[in-house]
Design an enzyme around this catalytic site. Structure first.
Site, PDB file in Angstrom:
ATOM      1  N   HIS A  95      -3.688   3.995   7.227  1.00  0.00           N
ATOM      2  CA  HIS A  95      -2.666   3.943   5.825  1.00  0.00           C
ATOM      3  C   HIS A  95      -1.103   3.904   6.817  1.00  0.00           C
ATOM      4  O   HIS A  95      -0.936   4.292   7.275  1.00  0.00           O
ATOM      5  CB  HIS A  95      -2.968   4.206   4.575  1.00  0.00           C
ATOM      6  CG  HIS A  95      -3.843   4.131   3.519  1.00  0.00           C
ATOM      7  ND1 HIS A  95      -3.779   3.280   3.093  1.00  0.00           N
ATOM      8  CD2 HIS A  95      -5.000   5.035   3.568  1.00  0.00           C
ATOM      9  CE1 HIS A  95      -5.046   3.547   2.467  1.00  0.00           C
ATOM     10  NE2 HIS A  95      -6.263   4.571   3.528  1.00  0.00           N
TER      11      HIS A  95
ATOM     12  N   ASP B 240       0.250  -1.230  -0.286  1.00  0.00           N
ATOM     13  CA  ASP B 240      -0.084  -0.198   0.029  1.00  0.00           C
ATOM     14  C   ASP B 240       1.092   1.586   0.286  1.00  0.00           C
ATOM     15  O   ASP B 240       1.949   1.723   1.078  1.00  0.00           O
ATOM     16  CB  ASP B 240      -0.729  -0.287   1.294  1.00  0.00           C
ATOM     17  CG  ASP B 240      -1.825   1.009   1.700  1.00  0.00           C
ATOM     18  OD1 ASP B 240      -1.229   1.901   1.200  1.00  0.00           O
ATOM     19  OD2 ASP B 240      -2.230   1.271   2.916  1.00  0.00           O
TER      20      ASP B 240
END
Lengths: 558, 558
Positions: free
Chosen positions: B374, B202
């Site tokens: 994130h 990610d």
């Protein structure tokens, strides 16, 4: 808030009337009208840039209607500084009366004159400087140096029999600015001791805690980035930010590089700034762009516009490989600028495009290459404490900024009832140290689109938004109004709806049938036939496609 | 970059082919296809939300063309978690073949099943949990717990004869998450020691230095804001953010307030989360919205959607006084959410509207009421050092995020030549620890608009942008093609161009004249007459108005 519209009573003698007609509830189109003894003084006359819900609009002007019938009463327009949101609407005001005097500093007037030249207007001007006092009818003006992201900005104290108003314009309080011209807190203190009845402070950064970092902090960062750069360096910033460009020139010079200006406004404004001595150009550092292309890659800095992702500006064209300077691996691009809300996607598209070409991109998200031009909360507290104003009208901001500024005023002891949270068109009367809201004018947005001013309305913008979301379907028929028989058509055109025109074959017989039935039921007039087509096509497109395009039927009797 | 399109050679035995068809170059529509031995495994199938240059588009899907002819080879779709950008396109894939098995965690499958129910699809599912290993043909899958802004997220290790791939899905490394379910670094370490041949991490926050703050830090802030609130409290956040809502429930409960969920997706998702035990509802804290309105103002918290300024969501309607809950002075609104780039103006409009009504607005700009889902750069460095992957393909990000992630990989010692900076459609073959780019597919954007999928093209969007900027003018005439004589018309319609249709009176005679002249010069065919009208009107509108509306001429031979 959301004050009901009400016209103020006629102005009483000995009273000052203050009417901001732009800049309250928006960052842009700043303009305030002061009235005393039948005479008007205007401070600033700027434009607002459109948001995404105002597609196709070039500029938004203040609504001049409160002064349109009183143009001859205007003694002058004071321009606090040369940014578009303070001077951009001047050409449109002067179209109404060309000989309104413009009052401002040397650089401010030079920038507005260059702008007016493009509109083929030569204005009457009066150049003023910090410390100057000038009298216009009942208004005595004192000009005070303030520091901002463009040189030569001025605050103005407006003195009448009704009291003293301090209108700051945009400012911050950088204590070590590049030109050593600080916001003159001694003058603020002197005014404060004598008594400020109404204070109109810049609210842009009122919700930002602490202090705006000094412009000087950027220089070493620029120098380090340029020193590390292997090939070409391209810096993008605002075309009026003389001190930012100054630091780019100095950093380039220190690294043995030359600088080429790119973009029409950058070339023009820096020419003016250099001519007037605001930009100090190190010997031999400037080079014409055409010649710059012949220099080795590690000897050049291009200084350009386009830091907000504007699609036609130099930087976006480079990112799309639509510019003759082909950005590539090893090149460094610096966005030495803010990111104005609403521009994020456009700016990130440019950054992604440049990075795909192999460039290193430096921006405020990853390096200290920008500081704001506006005073943060900490600086505003200094102002309130030095001035101790009787009344406060926060200006220059969206509502959230005005509220934040009002809270700072309260924290320093200004009574809540002496703080006015207004919107464009609020009318305030000042007399004997008391400021009272006496009216709320009904003002609109005036849209400039192409050469038209005020022709595009909110209804047109609503149409444009529908067209953007859904496209349109136009249906033409010529019919015999007696029978409803279609003589020519239905001819269907669409845009933004579907690629394949064959999709409409299904609805054409439905239209013919509906028109015939309507005529059988006694319909005769064109408008009613139009409605029949609108309903038929609307129902079809909604059930078949779950869409709501604009439907434009045209019926002609044949 | 901007790799030239080239089809890959046929896949060789013993080789794993990896083709990301969404999520590289954008945050959204994540989808990756793995192929081995003639069989396909898909990881994620999400949607992308449109930007302002894609007006009227509801959703953007990955381009399924690489798998459209191979649907029967798909062994399953692994869904890493329940966010729209990972599951939103599943209904559109299942329309192509309804019995493709969906593989995911308990919550993820519950959310995708609720979505599929709206599309009247009942999917085949296989529920998995962290620690599970499953075999699908040549693919052995190991599922690993990861922490994200939605519970029950999973990374997946994909093992074939060609090597081991670790596909993280979205994750961060909150070390003290609300549910104590941390990203399983022991499993990462075990995989790393055995050897990870390709790592797909990610990239969303790869350009954010340091570490993402813990979700737990928000609770005390919410509690303090709610405690200070005098009247009603309205909290807006994402409708899938179970832990954020958990903290709102807890903070309300601690302050003796009850909570009403508002907005369809909030009610639905929190129902699912509570039923499955992911949301722990304190006894008696929930109340139906209808009953909530009867509670005293200081006893209620409304938990709503609309934190991104979506015009039809609860919060925007409240700001416009279009909701039955009338926000007023003393109310507190908390936007416990991120501000997704591109939404700034819409969100600030909502904030300004609420503040004008007298509400106090708390948001991430003035209080710590949001943390990202994130991993920031610091966390990603941990991952690289624990995994020591042979090859890296940064995914889930715009190009700038992918580059930032690649730089982190390099800093931990991954050789530059083993890091692939790709875009959607890049084809990578993995064999013997070597990852090679073997192709670049030509993939497009697939637009969902209403009930249509893929009918709206980039050409339609270009038309829509022109319509939005300038509106249109349509001109109808029926002519005698022999003489060019106009029999019916010119009938002119416009939208988004000017309010006053009388403006067109000036150009009508010019059209008639131009058509006659063209016929005299031998023009006979309809298309040529159309061009004559386009030129005539285009020239007129450009010189008279400096505008460029879309011009839509319709010529019929009569």
């Amino acid at each position: 808030m959301n004050s009901p519209i009400h016209e103020p009573a006629p102005l009483q003698p000995g009273t000052l009337r203050v009417t901001p007609i732009g800049g309250l509830g928006e960052i842009g189109r700043n303009m305030t009208v002061y009235e005393f003894g039948g005479k008007l003084l205007v401070v600033d006359c700027g434009v607002l840039f459109p948001e995404e819900h105002q597609p196709g609009v070039d500029l938004i002007l203040p609504d001049f209607s409160p002064i349109r019938d009183r143009l001859d009463d205007i003694l002058g327009v004071v321009l606090t500084h040369g940014h578009e949101d303070h001077i951009g609407a001047v050409p449109y005001l002067l179209r109404l009366r060309q000989d309104i005097p413009l009052i401002g500093s040397n650089l401010t007037l030079a920038l507005v004159e260059a702008k007016l030249k493009e509109h083929r207007i030569t204005p009457y001007t009066l150049t003023v400087a910090e410390g100057d006092e000038e009298r216009f009818g009942p208004f005595s003006l004192e000009f005070i140096a303030v520091n901002h992201s463009i040189p030569d900005a001025l605050a103005v104290a407006i003195k009448t029999e009704a009291g003293v108003v301090l209108h700051t314009g945009d400012f911050k309080m950088d204590q070590l600015p590049l030109d050593d011209r600080i916001t003159d807190l001694r003058a603020f203190a002197r005014l404060g001791e004598a008594g400020v009845d109404l204070f109109l402070p810049d609210s842009t950064n009122a919700d930002v805690p602490g202090f705006t970092a000094p412009e000087r902090a950027i220089g070493p960062v620029l120098e380090a980035v340029i020193q590390k750069a292997r090939r070409r360096v391209i810096v993008a910033s605002f075309s009026s930010h003389v001190h930012r460009v100054q630091q780019v020139l100095d950093a380039a010079h220190a690294n043995g590089r030359r600088v080429a200006f790119m973009g029409r406004s950058m070339v023009r404004n820096m020419g003016i700034a250099a001519d007037l001595g605001y930009l100090r150009v190190p010997d031999g550092v400037l080079i014409d762009q055409k010649k710059a292309d012949d220099l080795p890659d590690n000897k050049i800095v291009y200084m350009s516009t386009g830091s907000q992702g504007e699609p036609m500006a130099v930087l976006a064209r480079m990112a799309n490989l639509e510019h003759k300077i082909e950005v590539g691996r090893g090149d460094t691009v610096i966005l030495a600028s803010s990111l104005i809300p609403g521009n994020e996607n456009a700016v990130y598209r440019v950054i992604n495009g440049l990075m795909k070409l192999g460039a290193t991109v430096v921006h405020k998200g990853n390096a200290k290459v920008h500081v704001s031009g506006h005073a943060s909360a900490g600086e505003l507290l200094y102002c309130y404490n030095i001035l101790r104003p009787k009344n406060v009208l926060p200006v220059h901001g969206e509502h959230r900024h005005l509220v934040a500024n009002a809270e700072l005023a309260m924290q320093t002891g200004v009574p809540e009832e002496n703080i006015i949270l207004g919107e464009d068109g609020v009318v305030i009367d000042l007399r004997d140290g008391v400021a009272t809201v006496v009216g709320q004018l009904d003002l609109g947005y005036v849209y400039v689109d192409g050469s038209t001013v005020g022709e595009i309305t909110d209804a047109d913008l609503k149409d444009r938004r529908i067209l953007a979301e859904e496209g349109f379907i136009s249906i033409f028929v010529a019919i015999d109004p007696q029978t409803g028989r279609v003589i020519v058509g239905p001819e269907i055109q669409s845009r933004g709806f579907a690629e394949d025109e064959a999709v409409f074959d299904a609805v054409k017989p439905q239209i013919v049938k509906a028109l015939t039935e309507a005529a059988e039921n006694g319909t005769r007039d064109t408008h009613a036939f139009t409605q029949v087509i609108r309903r038929t096509v609307g129902r079809w497109v909604n059930t078949q496609h779950r869409r709501r395009p604009m439907i434009v039927p045209v019926v002609i009797e044949a």
